[in-house]
Write an enzyme that holds these catalytic residues in place. Structure first.
Site, PDB file in Angstrom:
ATOM      1  N   ARG A 118     -17.204  30.965  29.899  1.00 40.66           N
ATOM      2  CA  ARG A 118     -15.827  31.299  30.248  1.00 40.66           C
ATOM      3  C   ARG A 118     -14.994  30.015  30.171  1.00 40.66           C
ATOM      4  O   ARG A 118     -15.512  28.924  30.043  1.00 40.66           O
ATOM      5  CB  ARG A 118     -15.741  31.942  31.643  1.00 40.66           C
ATOM      6  CG  ARG A 118     -16.756  31.417  32.604  1.00 40.66           C
ATOM      7  CD  ARG A 118     -16.213  31.003  33.938  1.00 40.66           C
ATOM      8  NE  ARG A 118     -14.962  30.285  33.904  1.00 40.66           N
ATOM      9  CZ  ARG A 118     -14.855  28.962  33.815  1.00 40.66           C
ATOM     10  NH1 ARG A 118     -15.937  28.201  33.647  1.00 40.66           N
ATOM     11  NH2 ARG A 118     -13.687  28.374  33.839  1.00 40.66           N
ATOM     12  N   GLY A 119     -13.673  30.224  30.246  1.00 40.90           N
ATOM     13  CA  GLY A 119     -12.756  29.131  29.970  1.00 40.90           C
ATOM     14  C   GLY A 119     -12.278  29.271  28.542  1.00 40.90           C
ATOM     15  O   GLY A 119     -13.088  29.390  27.612  1.00 40.90           O
ATOM     16  N   ALA A 120     -10.959  29.286  28.346  1.00 43.04           N
ATOM     17  CA  ALA A 120     -10.407  29.615  27.029  1.00 43.04           C
ATOM     18  C   ALA A 120     -10.959  28.748  25.898  1.00 43.04           C
ATOM     19  O   ALA A 120     -11.388  29.268  24.859  1.00 43.04           O
ATOM     20  CB  ALA A 120      -8.883  29.546  27.073  1.00 43.04           C
ATOM     21  N   ARG A 177     -12.761  39.377  24.975  1.00 38.28           N
ATOM     22  CA  ARG A 177     -11.775  39.002  26.006  1.00 38.28           C
ATOM     23  C   ARG A 177     -10.405  38.989  25.333  1.00 38.28           C
ATOM     24  O   ARG A 177     -10.208  38.221  24.382  1.00 38.28           O
ATOM     25  CB  ARG A 177     -12.054  37.610  26.592  1.00 38.28           C
ATOM     26  CG  ARG A 177     -13.349  37.406  27.352  1.00 38.28           C
ATOM     27  CD  ARG A 177     -13.459  38.149  28.665  1.00 38.28           C
ATOM     28  NE  ARG A 177     -12.459  37.828  29.658  1.00 38.28           N
ATOM     29  CZ  ARG A 177     -12.542  36.823  30.531  1.00 38.28           C
ATOM     30  NH1 ARG A 177     -13.569  35.996  30.503  1.00 38.28           N
ATOM     31  NH2 ARG A 177     -11.594  36.634  31.434  1.00 38.28           N
ATOM     32  N   GLN A 196     -15.037  30.969  40.581  1.00 34.60           N
ATOM     33  CA  GLN A 196     -15.253  29.853  39.651  1.00 34.60           C
ATOM     34  C   GLN A 196     -14.973  28.500  40.310  1.00 34.60           C
ATOM     35  O   GLN A 196     -15.617  27.503  39.999  1.00 34.60           O
ATOM     36  CB  GLN A 196     -14.361  30.010  38.405  1.00 34.60           C
ATOM     37  CG  GLN A 196     -14.686  31.211  37.553  1.00 34.60           C
ATOM     38  CD  GLN A 196     -13.749  32.366  37.837  1.00 34.60           C
ATOM     39  OE1 GLN A 196     -13.386  32.604  38.985  1.00 34.60           O
ATOM     40  NE2 GLN A 196     -13.362  33.101  36.811  1.00 34.60           N
ATOM     41  N   ASP A 253      -4.750  30.046  29.465  1.00 35.06           N
ATOM     42  CA  ASP A 253      -5.443  30.877  28.489  1.00 35.06           C
ATOM     43  C   ASP A 253      -4.533  31.265  27.326  1.00 35.06           C
ATOM     44  O   ASP A 253      -5.011  31.581  26.247  1.00 35.06           O
ATOM     45  CB  ASP A 253      -5.997  32.130  29.167  1.00 35.06           C
ATOM     46  CG  ASP A 253      -7.184  31.794  30.045  1.00 35.06           C
ATOM     47  OD1 ASP A 253      -8.322  31.963  29.581  1.00 35.06           O
ATOM     48  OD2 ASP A 253      -6.978  31.333  31.178  1.00 35.06           O
ATOM     49  N   ASN A 265      -2.637  32.294  32.934  1.00 29.85           N
ATOM     50  CA  ASN A 265      -3.820  31.599  33.446  1.00 29.85           C
ATOM     51  C   ASN A 265      -4.477  32.485  34.492  1.00 29.85           C
ATOM     52  O   ASN A 265      -4.021  33.602  34.776  1.00 29.85           O
ATOM     53  CB  ASN A 265      -3.422  30.239  34.036  1.00 29.85           C
ATOM     54  CG  ASN A 265      -4.624  29.351  34.317  1.00 29.85           C
ATOM     55  OD1 ASN A 265      -5.482  29.171  33.449  1.00 29.85           O
ATOM     56  ND2 ASN A 265      -4.713  28.817  35.510  1.00 29.85           N
ATOM     57  N   LYS A 266      -5.550  32.004  35.062  1.00 24.41           N
ATOM     58  CA  LYS A 266      -6.321  32.766  36.048  1.00 24.41           C
ATOM     59  C   LYS A 266      -5.419  33.365  37.121  1.00 24.41           C
ATOM     60  O   LYS A 266      -4.489  32.716  37.590  1.00 24.41           O
ATOM     61  CB  LYS A 266      -7.381  31.856  36.680  1.00 24.41           C
ATOM     62  CG  LYS A 266      -8.261  32.516  37.721  1.00 24.41           C
ATOM     63  CD  LYS A 266      -9.015  33.714  37.169  1.00 24.41           C
ATOM     64  CE  LYS A 266      -9.895  33.350  35.992  1.00 24.41           C
ATOM     65  NZ  LYS A 266     -10.581  34.534  35.432  1.00 24.41           N
TER      66      LYS A 266
END
Length: 334
Positions: A47-49, A82, A183, A224, A234-235
């Site tokens: 995970r993480g763009a 995603r 996270q 993202d 973003n998150k």
């Protein structure tokens, strides 16, 4: 630079650090097909763009080695894993351009490796540029995980913190737990602890109170997807941090490589927001924490308006008080 290696290419397979089981276990997934990589992305093992984009590029190498006839089908499978992070689409399109230019499996492998190496170089540059904005003795707040685990190495927002710490600028880091996948508690706390950076964990809901009782110089987050006007996805929880930061006089920094910008999106209103299953909120590790059958609204990203952002840092430079004209001036045609 961090020694964490969440993505390792092994010529005939991709080895991914399974981030779902950190920090108490260190497990790895072996991906031998594009479908394996897509499943790892969707399941949030990776995970993480930026990391998603890198993994997807290697997934297409695996597809090419299985037979180039299935290349476009593999692109579709990976693209669906995603929807919000633009780095995924960017990496897939770059690999498609290479294929359209006649690249065989070997050349596609070289392209994927280049994407991986370029991300690390970009992170180091962003770390330098972002750290320059911080005062000596900075007290900062970060959200989610944006370190080596989420990128090709070093990190974006956490990379800035890492670089600033190396320069002796960091007095204190606060990191959110980041519900529902935690996270921040599991991954960011682990990375900060590994490197001896002074840090304290806070509940997501404690951020505004923290800003009220203690001076926070900067909130530093990743992204993202960034629209042409600087609106940033973003998150989930990032938007409320930006609102609280503005009220309390804290500056707000977004750190992301140029590949995260989507100039085809005029504003954040056009960014698709992924929603995931209600059980991610109503259960924890398979144990119900809400009444049986209770529904949930579970968006995993939100959009922070550019008007709440003091600086966007990418490897090409810093955009202060971002707007459409400034974004295009720095990125050109991207």
């Amino acid at each position: 630079m961090s020694t964490v290696e969440p993505i390792v290419w092994h010529l005939d397979h991709l080895r991914l650090l399974d981030q779902r089981v950190l920090p108490h276990q260190t497990g790895y997934l072996t991906c031998r097909s594009a479908a394996d990589v897509a499943e790892a992305i969707h399941a949030m093992a990776v995970r993480g763009a930026p990391a998603i984009g890198i993994a997807a590029a290697y997934g297409l190498v695996l597809a090419a080695r299985a037979g180039l006839d299935g290349f476009e089908a593999a692109v579709a499978v990976l693209a669906a894993s995603r929807p919000t992070a633009v780095n995924l689409r960017w990496a897939l399109e770059r690999m498609q351009r290479a294929r359209a230019s006649g690249a065989d499996a070997t050349a596609l492998e070289a392209e994927a490796i280049a994407i991986h190496q370029e991300d690390l170089a970009q992170n180091l540059r962003m770390g330098e540029l972002g750290a320059a904005l911080l005062p000596k003795g900075a007290r900062v707040l970060t959200h989610c995980n944006t370190g080596a685990l989420a990128t090709g190495g070093h990190g974006t927002a956490l990379g800035v913190i890492r670089s600033a710490h190396a320069q002796g600028k960091i007095a204190q880091v606060y990191n959110t737990e980041t519900r529902p996948w935690l996270q921040g508690a599991r991954l960011t706390a682990w990375e900060l602890q590994q490197e001896g950076i002074p840090a304290r964990l806070i509940a997501d809901g404690a951020a505004a109170h923290l800003m009220h009782v203690e001076k926070i110089d900067w909130v530093i987050v990743g992204a993202d997807r960034i629209a042409a006007n600087g609106d940033t996805a973003n998150k989930i929880g990032t938007y409320q941090l930006a609102v609280a930061a503005r009220y309390h006089g804290c500056k707000f920094m977004v750190v992301a490589p140029s590949g995260t910008f989507d100039l085809a999106c005029d504003s954040g209103a056009q960014i698709p927001i992924e929603e995931r299953t209600a059980t991610e909120l109503t259960e924890f590790r398979g144990q119900a924490i809400a009444p049986t059958g209770f529904d949930a609204f579970n968006p995993v990203f939100d959009v922070t308006p550019a008007t709440l952002i003091d600086a966007i840092v990418c490897e090409r430079g810093v955009i202060e008080q971002p707007n459409t004209a400034q974004v295009r001036a720095l990125l050109g045609g991207h």
